[in-house]
Design an enzyme around this catalytic site. Structure first.
Site, short mmCIF file in Angstrom:
data_model
loop_
_atom_site.label_atom_id
_atom_site.label_comp_id
_atom_site.label_asym_id
_atom_site.label_seq_id
_atom_site.Cartn_x
_atom_site.Cartn_y
_atom_site.Cartn_z
N HIS A 358 38.50 27.88 -46.37
CA HIS A 358 37.82 27.16 -45.62
C HIS A 358 39.18 26.45 -45.68
CE1 HIS A 358 33.63 28.40 -45.60
NE2 HIS A 358 33.51 29.31 -46.57
N LYS A 549 31.80 12.47 -41.50
CA LYS A 549 31.65 13.27 -42.23
C LYS A 549 32.76 12.98 -43.32
CE LYS A 549 34.74 13.75 -38.23
NZ LYS A 549 35.08 15.77 -38.35
N ARG A 550 33.25 13.77 -44.59
CA ARG A 550 33.47 13.71 -45.39
C ARG A 550 35.04 12.18 -45.33
NH1 ARG A 550 31.60 14.95 -51.06
NH2 ARG A 550 33.89 14.05 -51.29
N LYS A 555 40.85 13.43 -41.50
CA LYS A 555 40.60 13.92 -40.69
C LYS A 555 40.14 12.32 -39.76
CE LYS A 555 36.61 15.67 -44.15
NZ LYS A 555 35.73 16.64 -42.82
N THR A 657 31.65 20.98 -38.51
CA THR A 657 30.67 21.82 -37.97
C THR A 657 29.78 20.64 -37.48
OG1 THR A 657 29.61 21.91 -40.67
CG2 THR A 657 30.35 23.76 -39.55
N LYS A 661 27.17 20.31 -34.31
CA LYS A 661 25.88 19.57 -34.16
C LYS A 661 25.83 18.47 -33.09
CE LYS A 661 25.97 20.37 -39.42
NZ LYS A 661 26.04 20.36 -40.86
C1 26Q Z 1 38.11 22.46 -55.85
C2 26Q Z 1 38.55 21.56 -56.81
C3 26Q Z 1 37.92 21.34 -57.96
C4 26Q Z 1 36.30 20.30 -57.19
C5 26Q Z 1 35.92 20.79 -56.16
C6 26Q Z 1 36.42 21.70 -55.10
C7 26Q Z 1 36.57 21.21 -53.50
C8 26Q Z 1 34.63 21.83 -53.48
C9 26Q Z 1 34.50 21.53 -52.17
C10 26Q Z 1 37.14 22.12 -52.85
C11 26Q Z 1 37.18 22.21 -51.72
C12 26Q Z 1 35.31 21.71 -51.07
C13 26Q Z 1 35.20 21.95 -50.05
C14 26Q Z 1 35.47 22.15 -49.05
C15 26Q Z 1 35.21 22.54 -47.52
O1 26Q Z 1 33.71 22.00 -46.90
N1 26Q Z 1 35.46 23.06 -46.69
C16 26Q Z 1 35.21 22.79 -45.08
O2 26Q Z 1 34.58 23.52 -44.96
C17 26Q Z 1 33.96 24.14 -44.05
C18 26Q Z 1 32.90 25.45 -43.54
O3 26Q Z 1 34.08 26.19 -43.12
C19 26Q Z 1 34.93 23.87 -42.53
O4 26Q Z 1 33.87 23.78 -41.49
C20 26Q Z 1 35.97 22.54 -42.59
O5 26Q Z 1 36.57 22.88 -41.64
C21 26Q Z 1 35.88 22.00 -44.18
O6 26Q Z 1 37.17 21.67 -44.39
#
Ligand code: 26Q
Length: 818
Positions: A358, A549-550, A555, A657, A661
């Site tokens: 991702h 979004k985050r 972004k 995503t 939406k």
């Molecule tokens: C990693 C290490 C330690 C703690 C937390 C994390 C962590 C947690 C969540 C790292 C990444 C995430 C989430 C990532 C994320 O949401 N990525 C998004 O995924 C979507 C679904 O595929 C995509 O549409 C987005 O482009 C992408 O940014």
């Protein structure tokens, strides 16, 4: 039309739940009691499907998809379950006859925020589609006691508050104290000879933690299916407490318990600062081990001890690398615990797993220091080394003498203190590796996983993300859903390509008027929400321009702010300019340790404060930040948006995503050629999409040619005035230091290329203005966006995975007994 008998049944079940489960008489019931009682009434219907589904799956024993994800961002259940059961109108009527408003009851539900953002929400959309497509599925994850933090805003700054989502009870989970798995942590390994004289390894752990299953039913849309999402909660094992307790060491026993329960206490935000945290690794291993043990338990319950057909019964998807330790854990379970030979176990393992990536940001790729990995998982480190030894032998055989290639491919990064590369472990241990949008997959193959692609091109494929039209159109936007159903019938929630039949209606002036009326009503609703939550009044007749979004530099919410400032300055300069009034709305959380992201939130508030109170512009420009953006709070946002901001630096957003939406709900996109924007633009037509900015290739060339952001500042007077206003205290009550980190970054290396894309973005916003002034044209574009978004249903994504990755087929639930 409501069915009288069903309305009566809902009333009866509701009153019974209030009485029997909650011990309340109606006049004493609190809003939360009413929410719980209705949920319990609905749950009875869910349970009937659940029992029928598990019975059918048990008998059919077909291939089960196991979706392993550290996050499931489900959003509120009650409204969604009513929709999927087809009970919305009956429940509304029943509650109204009892003197209650269904919407007020729905609003009681706490957000189950077990995820950060896109990745967690994608897992939830996929569970929804798997159930709707009748695919036997087990979702596996973590029952965090505290989900993603709640966001408060104080003086324009984000303040985090603990998310106590379980405080008032959760009617949607069923604890299964009898379904538990013991998970080892720490300690050391010992070799021994088994009774057949073979060398085996035993793991002597330092700690044992018990995982207990909490089951959440996931309904399909108007079918008999209720699949299972199994979330693990960590508890102390009795044996361990009691041992300490019997020796009189009460405190040690209590300590152990606290320590164990810590593992599932809190969801980590995706924050650079928490990277490499031991507890995070323990979380990942904990839920992976519980899940694989559970799969093996179910397998053996059905068909005995011979695990050689494990991969025929299960297809296990790794949602990013968070569960990638599963590759080593399945090897351990097969080899150490069940006595299988390495080669056979490896064959099964590879045929079982598939991995979804991702991210393209190199800094976001998970790595664990070998030392820590070995301290938490001593046996897994040995297994990773053995996998790596055999893998690198294969690499050297294929590319003799190419040592740098072997070093690049190795599961171990030898730089800066050795670490385990989880993306490499996942790629080696899987038979399929996919990206989440066409562009992202191409960049994966060319860049992040290039060497793996050269080794095994056949492993790689793209599966473009999708979102569920049930939650994000049918549930979120009832007005538009009703209009669409009136026009093309009610088949679209299950067959989103059917929306194409709206295309000819874009030419129908009467239909366009209805379409506009729906959007206008949704905007009025959102305006009320924004006024209540952000204290900013937005004119429902202004252009609703939204970025939710985050918060992250890539972004580029701050690029959006730069445009706001440019627009504000222009409106002051040219009071007569023919510009449609605009309301620019922001929402999103920043990782608690990400200072620049938090400063970006402050920036939005600071600019809003000045712009909203300027009598010269306040009728034509409003800015608001909607606090605590989450699945619950997004429901009024997508339906009301007219312009969707998807403005990441090209090559950085894997898919996105939210972009889907918005467009499904008839918003037009202003965006870069990044992530799924590329495919959305192709689907809706270039003429119905506002494109700006550098492409991935152009960015490469720009950087290679020695890009200097300061040149842009010096040559573009509009940009210069904007940056000067940021720097000179215009938005910070004359404090010239507040936004200096942002200004320095813009004029310094401008990592995210805001300065490079600014001109193109502002010009594109000019095109947006012109299009919006032509109301009929805008409405046509809006209808065509919705009509052509069928591809972005998560049902299509799941059909892709079933065909190309899992080889899974539907198992319909024929009979649901009462
Ligand atoms: C990693 C290490 C330690 C703690 C937390 C994390 C962590 C947690 C969540 C790292 C990444 C995430 C989430 C990532 C994320 O949401 N990525 C998004 O995924 C979507 C679904 O595929 C995509 O549409 C987005 O482009 C992408 O940014």
């Amino acid at each position: 039309m409501t069915d009288r008998a069903i309305v009566e049944a809902v009333k009866k079940e509701y009153c019974e739940a209030l009485f029997a489960a909650l011990g309340r008489f109606p006049e004493a019931a609190t809003p939360n009691d009413r929410y719980l009682a209705l949920s319990l009434a609905v749950r009875r219907q869910v349970m009937r499907r659940w029992v029928a589904t598990s019975e059918t799956y048990y008998k059919r024993a077909s291939r089960t998809v196991c979706y392993l994800s550290a996050e499931f961002l489900l959003g509120p259940h009650l409204g969604n379950n009513l929709l999927n059961l087809g009970l919305q109108e009956e429940a509304r009527q029943a509650m109204s006859e009892l003197g209650h408003d269904l919407d007020a009851i729905l609003a009681q539900e706490e957000e189950p925020g077990l995820g950060n953002g896109g990745l967690g929400r994608l897992a939830a959309c996929y569970m929804d589609s798997l159930a709707t497509l009748e695919i036997p599925t087990l979702g596996y994850g973590i029952r965090y006691e505290f989900g993603i933090f709640d966001q408060l805003i104080r003086d324009g700054w984000q303040v985090e508050k603990t998310d106590k989502w379980l405080a008032l009870g959760n009617p949607w989970e069923t604890p299964r104290p009898e379904i538990a798995a013991d998970v080892f942590l720490g300690g050391h390994t010992e070799g021994f000879q088994d009774d057949r004289g073979r060398y085996r390894v035993r793991w002597a752990p330092e700690r044992v933690v018990r995982g207990v299953a909490y089951d959440v039913p996931i309904l399909g849309y108007r079918n008999g299916t209720a699949n299972l999402l199994r979330l693990w909660k960590a508890e102390a094992t009795e044996s361990f407490d009691f041992e300490a307790f019997n020796q009189g060491d009460y405190w040690r026993a209590v300590d152990q318990k606290v320590d164990s329960e810590n593992i599932t206490k809190v969801l980590y935000p995706n924050d650079e600062l928490v990277k490499g945290k031991r507890l995070r690794l323990e979380q990942q291993y904990f839920f992976v081990s519980c899940s694989l043990q559970d799969m093996i338990r179910i397998y053996r319950q059905r068909g005995g001890d011979d695990l050689s057909r494990f991969h025929e019964k299960y297809a296990v998807q790794l949602n990013d690398t968070h569960p990638a330790v599963a590759v080593a854990e399945l090897m351990r379970l097969l080899v150490d615990v069940h006595g299988m030979g390495w080669d056979e176990a490896w064959e099964i393992t590879r045929r079982t797993f598939a991995y979804t990536n991702h991210t393209l940001l190199p800094e976001a790729l998970e790595k664990w220091k070998v030392e820590m990995f070995g301290a938490v998982l001593p046996r897994h480190l040995e297994i990773v080394y053995e996998i790596n030894r055999r893998f690198l032998d294969e690499v050297r055989h294929r590319f003799p003498g190419d040592d740098t290639r072997a070093a690049r491919l190795s599961l171990i990064d030898e730089a800066a203190g050795r670490s385990v590369r989880m993306a490499h472990l996942a790629s080696v241990g899987s038979h399929r590796v996919n990206g989440v949008a066409a562009l992202h997959t191409e960049l994966l193959k060319a860049d992040v996983l290039r060497d793996f692609h050269e080794l095994w091109p056949e492993k790689f494929l793209n599966v473009t993300n999708g979102v569920t039209p049930r939650r994000f159109l049918a549930l979120a936007n009832p007005r538009l859903a009703a209009l669409i159903t009136e026009a093309i019938g009610d088949g679209w929630p299950k067959d989103l390509e059917g929306l194409r039949r709206l295309e000819p209606l874009a030419k129908d002036a009467a239909f366009r008027a209805k379409w506009r009326a729906v959007k206008r009503a949704n905007k009025a609703d959102l305006a009320a929400v924004v006024e209540a939550r952000a204290g900013v009044a937005c004119d429902p007749d202004s252009l609703f321009d939204v970025q939710v979004k985050r918060i992250h530099e890539y972004k580029r919410q701050h690029l959006n702010v730069l445009h706001v400032i440019a627009l504000w300055q222009r409106l002051r300069r040219e009071p007569k300019a023919k510009v449609p009034p605009r309301s620019v709305l922001f929402g999103g959380k920043a990782a608690p340790g990400y200072r620049v992201a938090k400063l970006m939130i402050k920036l939005v508030h600071s600019v809003a404060e000045v712009v909203n109170s300027d009598p010269a512009t306040r009728d034509r420009l409003r800015v608001a930040f909607v606090p605590d953006y989450n699945v619950k709070n997004c429901m009024p946002i997508f339906p009301a948006a007219e312009l969707s901001e998807q403005i990441s630096t090209a090559g950085k957003e894997a898919s996105g995503t939210g972009n889907m939406k918005f467009a499904m709900n008839g918003a037009l996109t202003i965006g870069t050629l990044d992530g799924a924007n590329v495919e959305i633009r192709e689907a809706v037509g270039a003429e119905n999409f506002f494109l700006f900015g550098l492409t991935v290739d152009e960015i490469h060339r720009l950087r290679a040619g020695g890009y200097r952001a300061r040149d842009r500042y010096e040559s573009d007077p509009v940009l210069r005035a904007v940056v000067d206003a940021l720097a000179d205290g215009t938005f910070s009550r004359d404090d010239t230091s507040l936004f200096r980190p942002l200004v320095d970054s813009l004029l310094g290396d401008d990592t995210w290329l805001l300065m490079a894309d600014f001109r193109s973005y502002v010009e594109c916003q000019g095109e947006v203005e012109r299009a919006y002034l032509d109301t009929e044209r805008w409405t046509r574009m809006s209808i065509l966006n919705t009509a052509r978004m069928g591809f972005f249903s998560s049902d299509r994504s799941i059909a892709d995975y079933c065909r190309d990755v899992w080889r899974a087929t539907p198992v319909p639930i024929e009979e649901v007994r009462s």
